[in-house]
Design a protein around this motif. Structure first.
Motif, mmCIF file in Angstrom:
data_model
loop_
_atom_site.group_PDB
_atom_site.id
_atom_site.type_symbol
_atom_site.label_atom_id
_atom_site.label_comp_id
_atom_site.label_asym_id
_atom_site.label_seq_id
_atom_site.Cartn_x
_atom_site.Cartn_y
_atom_site.Cartn_z
ATOM 1 N N ALA A 17 4.900 1.953 0.306
ATOM 2 C CA ALA A 17 5.587 2.426 -0.893
ATOM 3 C C ALA A 17 6.405 3.672 -0.576
ATOM 4 O O ALA A 17 7.489 3.873 -1.137
ATOM 5 C CB ALA A 17 4.590 2.706 -2.013
ATOM 6 N N ASN A 18 5.915 4.487 0.357
ATOM 7 C CA ASN A 18 6.664 5.668 0.770
ATOM 8 C C ASN A 18 8.023 5.275 1.340
ATOM 9 O O ASN A 18 9.027 5.944 1.109
ATOM 10 C CB ASN A 18 5.889 6.459 1.824
ATOM 11 N N VAL A 20 6.858 5.008 -7.234
ATOM 12 C CA VAL A 20 6.836 5.500 -5.864
ATOM 13 C C VAL A 20 7.184 6.985 -5.856
ATOM 14 O O VAL A 20 7.849 7.479 -6.758
ATOM 15 C CB VAL A 20 7.808 4.717 -4.942
ATOM 16 N N LYS A 43 0.843 -1.196 0.000
ATOM 17 C CA LYS A 43 0.000 0.000 0.000
ATOM 18 C C LYS A 43 0.882 1.251 0.000
ATOM 19 O O LYS A 43 2.094 1.170 0.179
ATOM 20 C CB LYS A 43 -0.916 -0.018 1.224
ATOM 21 N N ASP A 44 0.259 2.399 -0.197
ATOM 22 C CA ASP A 44 0.988 3.658 -0.328
ATOM 23 C C ASP A 44 1.913 3.957 0.846
ATOM 24 O O ASP A 44 3.024 4.444 0.650
ATOM 25 C CB ASP A 44 0.024 4.828 -0.530
ATOM 26 N N ASP A 45 1.484 3.669 2.070
ATOM 27 C CA ASP A 45 2.337 3.976 3.220
ATOM 28 C C ASP A 45 3.632 3.180 3.184
ATOM 29 O O ASP A 45 4.704 3.682 3.516
ATOM 30 C CB ASP A 45 1.598 3.775 4.545
ATOM 31 N N PRO A 48 7.117 11.117 -0.022
ATOM 32 C CA PRO A 48 5.977 11.800 0.591
ATOM 33 C C PRO A 48 6.356 13.192 1.089
ATOM 34 O O PRO A 48 7.525 13.470 1.357
ATOM 35 C CB PRO A 48 5.617 10.881 1.755
ATOM 36 N N HIS A 91 2.463 1.804 -10.514
ATOM 37 C CA HIS A 91 2.753 3.213 -10.274
ATOM 38 C C HIS A 91 4.173 3.380 -9.749
ATOM 39 O O HIS A 91 4.755 2.466 -9.167
ATOM 40 C CB HIS A 91 1.744 3.842 -9.304
#
Length: 147
Positions: free
Chosen positions: A67-68, A93, A63-65, A96, A91
């Motif tokens: 991926a950060n 990365v 998930k995005d967190d 953030p 996508h």
């Protein structure tokens, strides 16, 4: 030619900076106890990058967190979500704007590194040139120093 088994459901992280694949697995918390297929291929030839690492992880979708975290180690990496053996989402990365509770402040004198820091957690704000400013000690750090 090296052939790595396909995964039906999971995540492939591609275009990782050469030699950083193991660090990516560490950041994601994937270790010896993980009981699904994990493939780490290092120093693979790439037309665009020269060399790169690739990580395949069956059974989880990054998930995005998470991926950060990958972006801190390899800002040009791509996340490929695989469902039913097909790429469903792809996508790149991105670093953030805010890093909260993800990284440790490299400044040993920062209050977040004190024994009795207790309720304090780290928080960094992205500044120019992909550097991050610790909101407590106000020092600037390159992204790669935070992991």
């Amino acid at each position: 030619m090296l052939k790595v088994e396909m995964i039906e459901n999971g995540t492939v992280i591609d275009h990782i900076k050469a030699g950083k694949g193991k660090k990516v697995l560490d950041l994601l918390g994937i270790g010896e106890e993980y009981d699904h297929l994990v493939a780490l291929v290092m120093n693979v030839y790439s037309k665009k990058k020269g060399k790169k690492d690739i990580v395949k992880i069956a059974g989880i979708y990054v998930k995005d967190d998470l991926a950060n975290k990958v972006a801190l180690v390899s800002p040009n990496a791509t996340i490929n979500i695989i469902k039913d053996s097909k790429v469903e989402v792809k996508h790149k990365v991105q670093l953030p704007e805010i890093l909260e509770k993800i990284a440790k402040c490299p400044n040993p004198n920062c209050m977040t590194n004190e024994k009795n820091a207790g309720d304090f957690y780290t928080k960094f704000e992205k500044r120019h040139d992909d550097k991050y400013k610790c909101i407590f000690c106000e020092r600037l750090f390159p992204a790669h120093e935070l992991v």
